[in-house]
Design a protein around this motif. Structure first.
Motif, PDB file in Angstrom:
ATOM      1  N   GLU A 164       0.831  -1.205   0.000  1.00 33.64           N
ATOM      2  CA  GLU A 164       0.000   0.000   0.000  1.00 33.64           C
ATOM      3  C   GLU A 164       0.865   1.256   0.000  1.00 33.64           C
ATOM      4  N   VAL A 217      -9.091   7.816   3.231  1.00 32.80           N
ATOM      5  CA  VAL A 217      -8.601   7.868   1.860  1.00 32.80           C
ATOM      6  C   VAL A 217      -9.781   7.750   0.903  1.00 32.80           C
ATOM      7  N   GLN A 222     -11.913   6.673  -2.096  1.00 36.93           N
ATOM      8  CA  GLN A 222     -11.962   5.501  -2.969  1.00 36.93           C
ATOM      9  C   GLN A 222     -12.707   5.778  -4.265  1.00 36.93           C
ATOM     10  N   SER A 223     -13.677   6.658  -4.219  1.00 35.07           N
ATOM     11  CA  SER A 223     -14.370   7.049  -5.444  1.00 35.07           C
ATOM     12  C   SER A 223     -15.095   8.367  -5.198  1.00 35.07           C
ATOM     13  N   ILE A 250     -15.283   7.254   1.207  1.00 36.68           N
ATOM     14  CA  ILE A 250     -14.025   7.381   1.928  1.00 36.68           C
ATOM     15  C   ILE A 250     -13.827   6.165   2.821  1.00 36.68           C
ATOM     16  N   GLN A 251     -12.647   5.576   2.730  1.00 41.91           N
ATOM     17  CA  GLN A 251     -12.288   4.487   3.635  1.00 41.91           C
ATOM     18  C   GLN A 251     -11.682   5.097   4.891  1.00 41.91           C
ATOM     19  N   ARG A 303      -9.633   5.698   8.225  1.00 45.05           N
ATOM     20  CA  ARG A 303      -8.356   5.255   8.794  1.00 45.05           C
ATOM     21  C   ARG A 303      -8.205   5.685  10.250  1.00 45.05           C
ATOM     22  N   GLU A 332     -22.773   2.796   3.723  1.00 44.42           N
ATOM     23  CA  GLU A 332     -23.068   2.460   2.323  1.00 44.42           C
ATOM     24  C   GLU A 332     -24.530   2.086   2.103  1.00 44.42           C
ATOM     25  N   ARG A 386     -16.154   1.945   5.034  1.00 48.47           N
ATOM     26  CA  ARG A 386     -16.428   2.797   3.878  1.00 48.47           C
ATOM     27  C   ARG A 386     -17.649   3.649   4.186  1.00 48.47           C
ATOM     28  N   PRO A 405      -9.767   9.294  -6.473  1.00 49.59           N
ATOM     29  CA  PRO A 405      -9.291   8.131  -5.730  1.00 49.59           C
ATOM     30  C   PRO A 405      -7.833   8.300  -5.305  1.00 49.59           C
ATOM     31  N   MET A 406      -7.530   7.900  -4.082  1.00 54.11           N
ATOM     32  CA  MET A 406      -6.222   7.980  -3.445  1.00 54.11           C
ATOM     33  C   MET A 406      -5.902   9.370  -2.903  1.00 54.11           C
TER      34      MET A 406
END
Length: 419
Positions: free
Chosen positions: A32, A340, A342-343, A353-354, A356, A385, A399, A410-411
């Motif tokens: 990662e 982070v 994601q889309s 967003i994921q 962290r 979601e 998520r 993304p990222m």
């Protein structure tokens, strides 16, 4: 062609580097981290395999992960190097040839090595791998650099103790690529030759087991009288971290070919933030060398990820008492990596967003991405979601849906201030 600059009254003259522009070389302690380092602007990354490297506690790479990392890096035109920089004992030799052949088959571009036995073995059994001489060899002078060039090595990673003036002289006398650490932790010993870890914990610092005993708290005695106690005023050998973001023109003009960032054990947020700042600074310099100016936001970004106070190491002078940390050090950066992207859906302005680190509505956050993407906003609402409204994003890697005030990709990363 040569370049001459002055720093602190000293004239520094060096041959212009062989590369078109310096390589930005980033650490990657996991797959990662490799992907984020490359995405945020690294030209190359260095990783560790599951043998022969000096970071045995990192999430070191399997050969399958190496292949995946190489394929990802290729999409960005980046390279992957592997640290094989231990000093080998007899028991380390068995299996070395197969290991090196597997690195070559995985598409690795170079290995970073210090032990002559490993260097010779690479050249003999895996000739497609470049060998870059590790900083563990403590190279400080042009004659030693010349020796390793004559041994067939295309690049030398200089000792952290090398000054800018010494680098200029090396480049003026030896036509070889020079790699130098420009950011990250400094060793209180001589370029990693410490054996305190061996004595205190039976962990060999020169075979990947360093326990960082220089960062411990100590009682200090003079003639059997305690003059400092770890309980009230910790004494430590801990050095400040290196940061050369304010001195990139000097490094470029003396001909440093590869700017190396330390930190395979550091977080994804640290790697992305630091790489992003140096990438922008390097690109700005080459876009207009004469009109280049350091932007305060690059320095500010560095401090958002800094673990310790910063200095310029040995580049301009020998570090003194002011370059060490004697009080209990505050390792906590002022920001937490919160998520982070994601889309992103441009029609609704909603990003997935994921998570962290815990974040919640009402908090101000920062979004940032490669190349200077940056904005602040307050989180208004968080949904899972399934569309359920949440009072916080509190579950690791959860998520969630968040409306962003500007487009994100993304990222891209989201962080929150913690102090």
């Amino acid at each position: 062609m040569s370049a001459t600059i002055t720093k602190g009254g000293a004239k520094l003259t060096g041959r212009r580097h062989r590369l078109d522009r310096p390589e930005l070389l980033a650490p990657a302690g996991s797959l990662e981290k490799l992907k984020f380092a490359v995405h945020y602007g690294a030209d190359a990354v260095y990783i560790g395999g599951q043998k022969y490297g000096l970071r045995s506690n990192a999430d070191n790479f399997s050969f399958d992960e190496m292949r995946e990392g190489v394929e990802f890096a290729k999409r960005y035109g980046a390279k992957v190097f592997v640290a094989t920089n231990i000093y080998a004992h007899n028991e380390d030799i068995e299996g070395l040839e197969d290991y090196l052949r597997n690195l070559q088959d995985a598409g690795i571009s170079a290995v970073i090595a210090a032990d002559p036995a490993i260097i010779e073995t690479v050249q003999r059994v895996a000739p497609k791998l470049e060998v870059h001489l590790s900083t563990q060899q403590s190279v400080l002078n042009w004659r030693t650099v010349q020796f390793w060039k004559e041994e067939g090595l295309p690049r030398v990673v200089l000792a952290r103790e090398t000054s800018l003036e010494e680098i200029a002289e090396i480049k003026s006398k030896v036509d070889i690529e020079i790699e130098a650490f420009i950011h990250g932790a400094m060793c209180s010993s001589f370029s990693g030759r410490c054996v305190l870890s061996n004595h205190f914990t039976d962990r060999d610092s020169n075979r990947g087991g360093c326990c960082q005993s220089c960062r411990w708290k100590y009682d200090l005695f003079v003639d059997e009288e305690m003059i400092a106690s770890e309980e009230d005023n910790a004494f430590t050998m801990s050095s400040k971290d290196l940061c050369m973001i304010e001195h990139l023109p000097e490094l470029i003009e003396v001909g440093v070919d590869s700017f190396k960032i330390e930190g395979r054990m550091k977080s994804v947020h640290y790697v992305a933030t630091v790489v992003n700042a140096y990438r922008q600074a390097i690109d700005a310099y080459f876009a207009d060398p004469q009109g280049y100016e350091l932007k305060p936001q690059w320095v500010e970004e560095i401090h958002k990820a800094a673990n310790r106070p910063l200095n310029t190491g040995f580049f301009f002078d020998t570090p003194g008492t002011e370059d060490h940390i004697y009080e209990p050090e505050d390792k906590q950066a002022p920001y937490d990596f919160a998520g982070v992207v994601q889309s992103y859906d441009a029609d609704s302005g909603i990003a997935i967003i994921q998570q962290r680190n815990n974040f919640k509505p009402g908090q101000e956050v920062e979004f940032f991405g490669p190349g200077g993407t940056f904005f602040k906003q307050v989180i208004t609402e968080i949904q899972d979601e399934e569309g359920n409204v949440l009072d916080a994003a509190r579950h690791p890697l959860q998520r969630v849906l968040v409306r962003t005030e500007q487009p994100v990709k993304p990222m891209d990363m989201m962080r929150k201030r913690i102090r």
